[in-house]
Design a protein around this motif. Structure first.
Motif, PDB file in Angstrom:
ATOM      1  N   LEU A   1       0.826  -1.206   0.000  1.00  0.00           N
ATOM      2  CA  LEU A   1       0.000   0.000   0.000  1.00  0.00           C
ATOM      3  C   LEU A   1       0.867   1.265   0.000  1.00  0.00           C
ATOM      4  CD1 LEU A   1      -2.894  -0.892   2.491  1.00  0.00           C
ATOM      5  CD2 LEU A   1      -2.850  -1.095   0.002  1.00  0.00           C
ATOM      6  N   MET A   2       2.002   1.213   0.708  1.00  0.00           N
ATOM      7  CA  MET A   2       2.909   2.359   0.709  1.00  0.00           C
ATOM      8  C   MET A   2       3.481   2.588  -0.695  1.00  0.00           C
ATOM      9  SD  MET A   2       6.703   2.785   2.356  1.00  0.00           S
ATOM     10  CE  MET A   2       7.306   1.740   1.015  1.00  0.00           C
ATOM     11  N   LEU A   3       3.870   1.514  -1.360  1.00  0.00           N
ATOM     12  CA  LEU A   3       4.419   1.648  -2.708  1.00  0.00           C
ATOM     13  C   LEU A   3       3.362   2.184  -3.673  1.00  0.00           C
ATOM     14  CD1 LEU A   3       6.475  -1.681  -2.841  1.00  0.00           C
ATOM     15  CD2 LEU A   3       7.406   0.641  -2.760  1.00  0.00           C
ATOM     16  N   ASP A   4       2.105   1.722  -3.498  1.00  0.00           N
ATOM     17  CA  ASP A   4       1.014   2.270  -4.317  1.00  0.00           C
ATOM     18  C   ASP A   4       0.893   3.771  -4.120  1.00  0.00           C
ATOM     19  OD1 ASP A   4       0.365  -0.212  -5.323  1.00  0.00           O
ATOM     20  OD2 ASP A   4      -1.249  -0.591  -3.908  1.00  0.00           O
TER      21      ASP A   4
ATOM     22  N   ILE B   1       1.982   9.391  -5.867  1.00  0.00           N
ATOM     23  CA  ILE B   1       2.657  10.676  -5.629  1.00  0.00           C
ATOM     24  C   ILE B   1       3.610  10.993  -6.778  1.00  0.00           C
ATOM     25  CG2 ILE B   1       4.326  11.846  -4.140  1.00  0.00           C
ATOM     26  CD1 ILE B   1       3.095  10.203  -1.794  1.00  0.00           C
ATOM     27  N   ALA B   2       4.371   9.972  -7.214  1.00  0.00           N
ATOM     28  CA  ALA B   2       5.341  10.185  -8.293  1.00  0.00           C
ATOM     29  C   ALA B   2       4.648  10.559  -9.597  1.00  0.00           C
ATOM     30  CB  ALA B   2       6.182   8.918  -8.476  1.00  0.00           C
ATOM     31  N   LYS B   3       3.524   9.914  -9.887  1.00  0.00           N
ATOM     32  CA  LYS B   3       2.791  10.239 -11.127  1.00  0.00           C
ATOM     33  C   LYS B   3       2.223  11.652 -11.066  1.00  0.00           C
ATOM     34  CE  LYS B   3       1.583   5.532 -12.533  1.00  0.00           C
ATOM     35  NZ  LYS B   3       0.496   4.538 -12.765  1.00  0.00           N
ATOM     36  N   SER B   4       1.758  12.033  -9.887  1.00  0.00           N
ATOM     37  CA  SER B   4       1.254  13.407  -9.723  1.00  0.00           C
ATOM     38  C   SER B   4       2.390  14.411  -9.902  1.00  0.00           C
ATOM     39  CB  SER B   4       0.617  13.555  -8.344  1.00  0.00           C
ATOM     40  OG  SER B   4       0.192  14.876  -8.132  1.00  0.00           O
ATOM     41  N   ASN B   5       3.555  14.091  -9.359  1.00  0.00           N
ATOM     42  CA  ASN B   5       4.710  14.976  -9.505  1.00  0.00           C
ATOM     43  C   ASN B   5       5.201  15.013 -10.945  1.00  0.00           C
ATOM     44  OD1 ASN B   5       7.915  15.457  -9.234  1.00  0.00           O
ATOM     45  ND2 ASN B   5       6.818  16.451  -7.544  1.00  0.00           N
ATOM     46  N   LEU B   6       5.019  13.889 -11.661  1.00  0.00           N
ATOM     47  CA  LEU B   6       5.406  13.861 -13.075  1.00  0.00           C
ATOM     48  C   LEU B   6       4.567  14.845 -13.872  1.00  0.00           C
ATOM     49  CD1 LEU B   6       7.026  12.613 -15.410  1.00  0.00           C
ATOM     50  CD2 LEU B   6       5.254  10.844 -15.572  1.00  0.00           C
TER      51      LEU B   6
ATOM     52  N   LEU C   1      12.075   7.915 -13.923  1.00  0.00           N
ATOM     53  CA  LEU C   1      12.903   6.830 -13.412  1.00  0.00           C
ATOM     54  C   LEU C   1      12.360   6.301 -12.084  1.00  0.00           C
ATOM     55  CD1 LEU C   1      15.477   5.098 -13.491  1.00  0.00           C
ATOM     56  CD2 LEU C   1      16.690   6.993 -12.398  1.00  0.00           C
ATOM     57  N   LEU C   2      11.945   7.210 -11.217  1.00  0.00           N
ATOM     58  CA  LEU C   2      11.376   6.813  -9.924  1.00  0.00           C
ATOM     59  C   LEU C   2      10.119   5.966 -10.122  1.00  0.00           C
ATOM     60  CD1 LEU C   2      11.227   6.957  -6.829  1.00  0.00           C
ATOM     61  CD2 LEU C   2      10.001   9.139  -7.081  1.00  0.00           C
ATOM     62  N   ILE C   3       9.278   6.364 -11.075  1.00  0.00           N
ATOM     63  CA  ILE C   3       8.048   5.599 -11.346  1.00  0.00           C
ATOM     64  C   ILE C   3       8.381   4.179 -11.774  1.00  0.00           C
ATOM     65  CG2 ILE C   3       6.097   5.417 -12.948  1.00  0.00           C
ATOM     66  CD1 ILE C   3       5.906   8.485 -12.859  1.00  0.00           C
ATOM     67  N   THR C   4       9.379   4.047 -12.639  1.00  0.00           N
ATOM     68  CA  THR C   4       9.789   2.708 -13.087  1.00  0.00           C
ATOM     69  C   THR C   4      10.293   1.862 -11.923  1.00  0.00           C
ATOM     70  OG1 THR C   4      10.424   3.628 -15.232  1.00  0.00           O
ATOM     71  CG2 THR C   4      11.274   1.451 -14.691  1.00  0.00           C
ATOM     72  N   GLN C   5      11.075   2.480 -11.052  1.00  0.00           N
ATOM     73  CA  GLN C   5      11.596   1.756  -9.886  1.00  0.00           C
ATOM     74  C   GLN C   5      10.475   1.325  -8.942  1.00  0.00           C
ATOM     75  OE1 GLN C   5      14.305   4.743  -8.446  1.00  0.00           O
ATOM     76  NE2 GLN C   5      16.050   3.940  -9.605  1.00  0.00           N
TER      77      GLN C   5
ATOM     78  N   ALA D   1       5.857  -4.978  -8.103  1.00  0.00           N
ATOM     79  CA  ALA D   1       5.783  -6.340  -8.650  1.00  0.00           C
ATOM     80  C   ALA D   1       6.532  -7.337  -7.760  1.00  0.00           C
ATOM     81  CB  ALA D   1       6.348  -6.357 -10.068  1.00  0.00           C
ATOM     82  N   ILE D   2       7.706  -6.932  -7.266  1.00  0.00           N
ATOM     83  CA  ILE D   2       8.492  -7.821  -6.389  1.00  0.00           C
ATOM     84  C   ILE D   2       7.759  -8.066  -5.074  1.00  0.00           C
ATOM     85  CG2 ILE D   2      10.619  -7.972  -5.038  1.00  0.00           C
ATOM     86  CD1 ILE D   2      12.041  -6.517  -7.338  1.00  0.00           C
ATOM     87  N   GLN D   3       7.136  -7.008  -4.517  1.00  0.00           N
ATOM     88  CA  GLN D   3       6.393  -7.176  -3.256  1.00  0.00           C
ATOM     89  C   GLN D   3       5.164  -8.059  -3.463  1.00  0.00           C
ATOM     90  OE1 GLN D   3       6.951  -5.799   0.248  1.00  0.00           O
ATOM     91  NE2 GLN D   3       5.759  -7.672   0.118  1.00  0.00           N
ATOM     92  N   GLU D   4       4.503  -7.933  -4.598  1.00  0.00           N
ATOM     93  CA  GLU D   4       3.356  -8.800  -4.899  1.00  0.00           C
ATOM     94  C   GLU D   4       3.801 -10.259  -5.004  1.00  0.00           C
ATOM     95  OE1 GLU D   4       0.121  -6.150  -7.371  1.00  0.00           O
ATOM     96  OE2 GLU D   4       1.910  -6.829  -8.441  1.00  0.00           O
ATOM     97  N   ASN D   5       4.937 -10.485  -5.633  1.00  0.00           N
ATOM     98  CA  ASN D   5       5.464 -11.851  -5.732  1.00  0.00           C
ATOM     99  C   ASN D   5       5.782 -12.418  -4.350  1.00  0.00           C
ATOM    100  OD1 ASN D   5       5.275 -11.636  -8.488  1.00  0.00           O
ATOM    101  ND2 ASN D   5       7.446 -11.244  -8.823  1.00  0.00           N
ATOM    102  N   ALA D   6       6.412 -11.584  -3.509  1.00  0.00           N
ATOM    103  CA  ALA D   6       6.783 -12.043  -2.159  1.00  0.00           C
ATOM    104  C   ALA D   6       5.543 -12.384  -1.337  1.00  0.00           C
ATOM    105  CB  ALA D   6       7.611 -10.967  -1.451  1.00  0.00           C
ATOM    106  N   LEU D   7       4.498 -11.557  -1.445  1.00  0.00           N
ATOM    107  CA  LEU D   7       3.261 -11.832  -0.719  1.00  0.00           C
ATOM    108  C   LEU D   7       2.599 -13.111  -1.213  1.00  0.00           C
ATOM    109  CD1 LEU D   7       1.231  -8.547  -0.054  1.00  0.00           C
ATOM    110  CD2 LEU D   7       1.793 -10.350   1.562  1.00  0.00           C
ATOM    111  N   SER D   8       2.608 -13.307  -2.522  1.00  0.00           N
ATOM    112  CA  SER D   8       2.006 -14.509  -3.092  1.00  0.00           C
ATOM    113  C   SER D   8       2.704 -15.765  -2.581  1.00  0.00           C
ATOM    114  CB  SER D   8       2.076 -14.462  -4.625  1.00  0.00           C
ATOM    115  OG  SER D   8       1.357 -13.356  -5.137  1.00  0.00           O
ATOM    116  N   ILE D   9       4.031 -15.736  -2.561  1.00  0.00           N
ATOM    117  CA  ILE D   9       4.795 -16.889  -2.068  1.00  0.00           C
ATOM    118  C   ILE D   9       4.530 -17.105  -0.585  1.00  0.00           C
ATOM    119  CG2 ILE D   9       7.138 -17.739  -1.632  1.00  0.00           C
ATOM    120  CD1 ILE D   9       7.955 -16.306  -4.246  1.00  0.00           C
TER     121      ILE D   9
END
Length: 470
Positions: free
Chosen positions: A187-190, A195-200, A236-240, A246-254
């Motif tokens: 949720l924090m990453l969301d 925030i990053a998209k708004s700043n973009l 660049l921040l948005i891509t990161q 995606a990595i956090q979603e994978n970790a939660l799924s596992i």
């Protein structure tokens, strides 16, 4: 006949003595617990850890993830298999006081040398050169538990079973906490991505305005380059952030025992709710509630029983053996009753005298191990109290940090508006606008991080107090 009666009399006396023996007394170590946890105003007996996890976490999506984790998490499933294995050993230990009973059937033909005494005797008395022997018998062996050795062995099996049970509860608390932490991090990453998209969008508008001013000669190409760089940094921040999501979603799924996949969520971090007025309860209650501390105490109880076993091994052992059945040297009358019946009973008292100091060494080692486990138990309690204290101070500190970070965000957002107005009016340069936008972005990202840390500190406190396994 009289001897057999004496053996049975000894047998009965041994049975009577068993009831008089108790296991080695256990003295609970002095833990020197504080009356209340640090950073708490009063010693409240209530504790948030008494809440079931379904009541503590009200978010339906998070509840669903935790349910999946408890059902499918492989660490938990392995722990449950260990519980089942220990349960089988505990069932077997209940039969240790019963005798061992076996049944054996054998047939043997022996042909001695004709020139031997046995060979010549066979020809003389039986008129044949070989001898047969057929036997079918029940065998019984039983040791009287005079010194409580078997009771202590049963106690060891019980403590080992309870340890696996507590270990499973401890793993569940960790799984529940880890799923909640991962969910709040997502949720924090969301929020940070939002925030990053708004700043973009702000950076894009700034770049567009700067290009127009450059075309009209009101600014230099350096301003365009700086505005472009600001926009590229945000991209660049948005891509990161998308990668981290995606990595956090994978970790939660596992963690919930599923293949890596997207995690559905319908709320934002600002909509999450956890108990705010948290009561830690008393340290003494936490000790009895935390599965890992309880497990360490069971290890201590097990070592106490091991000392009892080592002591009992130094004392005399009374063993009763008996066998009976049918025996014959001819197969055709093997099962003639009662002619082929036989039986014997033997009672023996064995006292170890010299075994190269092995028994004394075993006793001393068992006592040292018990002392080690006392220290380990105290250390586990101290660690638990420390974890609760850390979570309490973090929660209180993060309350203040969240408030200050919110005030900073509000200030810097107003700063962006002022900088843009001044820039359009030619009263501020592009660096001031870019700096205002960059500072506001970092402040908003930091606020989202502080909010996630606050949620995490509440989850940490819940777990540290022993919550999550109910």
């Amino acid at each position: 006949m009289k001897r057999i009666k004496n053996i049975f009399l000894t047998f009965i006396l041994a049975l009577g003595s068993v009831s008089c023996v108790s296991k080695l007394a256990y003295a609970e170590p002095d833990l020197e617990l504080p009356e209340k946890f640090s950073y708490t105003a009063t010693a409240d007996t209530a504790s948030v850890a008494n809440l079931e996890w379904k009541k503590f976490f009200s978010d339906p999506i998070l509840q669903s993830l935790i349910e999946k984790g408890i059902k499918n998490n492989y660490d938990l499933q392995i722990a449950l298999k260990q519980v089942a294995s220990s349960q089988e050993k505990l069932k077997q230990a209940k039969y240790l006081q019963y005798p061992d009973v076996g049944f054996a059937v054998s047939g043997q033909i022996s042909k001695p040398s004709k020139n031997s005494m046995n060979g010549q005797s066979l020809n003389l008395f039986l008129g044949k050169s070989y001898v047969e022997d057929y036997n079918a018998a029940f065998n019984l062996s039983w040791e009287a538990d005079i010194w409580g050795k078997i009771k202590n062995q049963q106690e060891v099996s019980k403590m080992q079973y309870l340890q696996t049970y507590e270990a499973t509860k401890a793993i569940q608390t960790q799984v529940v906490a880890a799923i909640a932490q991962g969910y709040y991090n997502l949720l924090m990453l969301d929020k940070q991505l939002q925030i990053a998209k708004s700043n973009l969008e702000l950076s894009t508008n700034t770049l567009s305005l700067t290009e127009k001013l450059w075309q009209s000669g009101d600014t230099t190409s350096l301003g365009v380059q700086q505005a472009t760089s600001q926009k590229q940094s945000t991209e660049l921040l948005i891509t990161q952030l998308e990668q981290n999501i995606a990595i956090q979603e994978n970790a939660l799924s596992i963690l919930v025992g599923e293949n890596p996949n997207k995690v559905d969520r319908t709320i934002e971090m600002s909509d999450t709710s956890l108990p705010q007025d948290i009561s830690a309860g008393l340290p003494a209650a936490m000790v009895s509630r935390r599965p890992d501390v309880r497990q360490q105490e069971l290890v201590l109880l097990e070592s106490n029983s091991m000392v009892g076993i080592a002591q009992a091994n130094m004392y005399p052992a009374l063993k009763i053996t008996a066998n009976g059945g049918v025996n014959s040297f001819k197969i055709d009358n093997w099962f003639q009753i009662p002619a082929s019946l036989f039986g014997s009973v033997l009672g023996g008292l064995t006292q170890p005298i010299f075994q190269k100091r092995q028994l004394k060494t075993d006793l001393n080692v068992a006592k040292i191990q018990r002392e080690k486990n006392v220290l380990a138990f105290r250390q586990s309690v101290l660690n638990a109290v420390g974890e609760v204290s850390d979570a309490l101070v973090s929660n209180e500190s993060l309350k203040v940090q969240e408030q200050k970070a919110s005030e900073q965000v509000a200030t810097l957002k107003n700063g962006i508006k002022s900088a843009e107005m001044l820039y359009k009016g030619g009263m501020a340069n592009y660096l001031e606008v870019i700096t205002a936008q960059g500072n506001s972005l970092q402040a908003e990202l930091n606020l989202a991080s502080v909010k996630r840390q606050r949620l995490s500190s509440i989850v940490d406190l819940y777990r540290a107090l022993g919550g999550g396994w109910k």
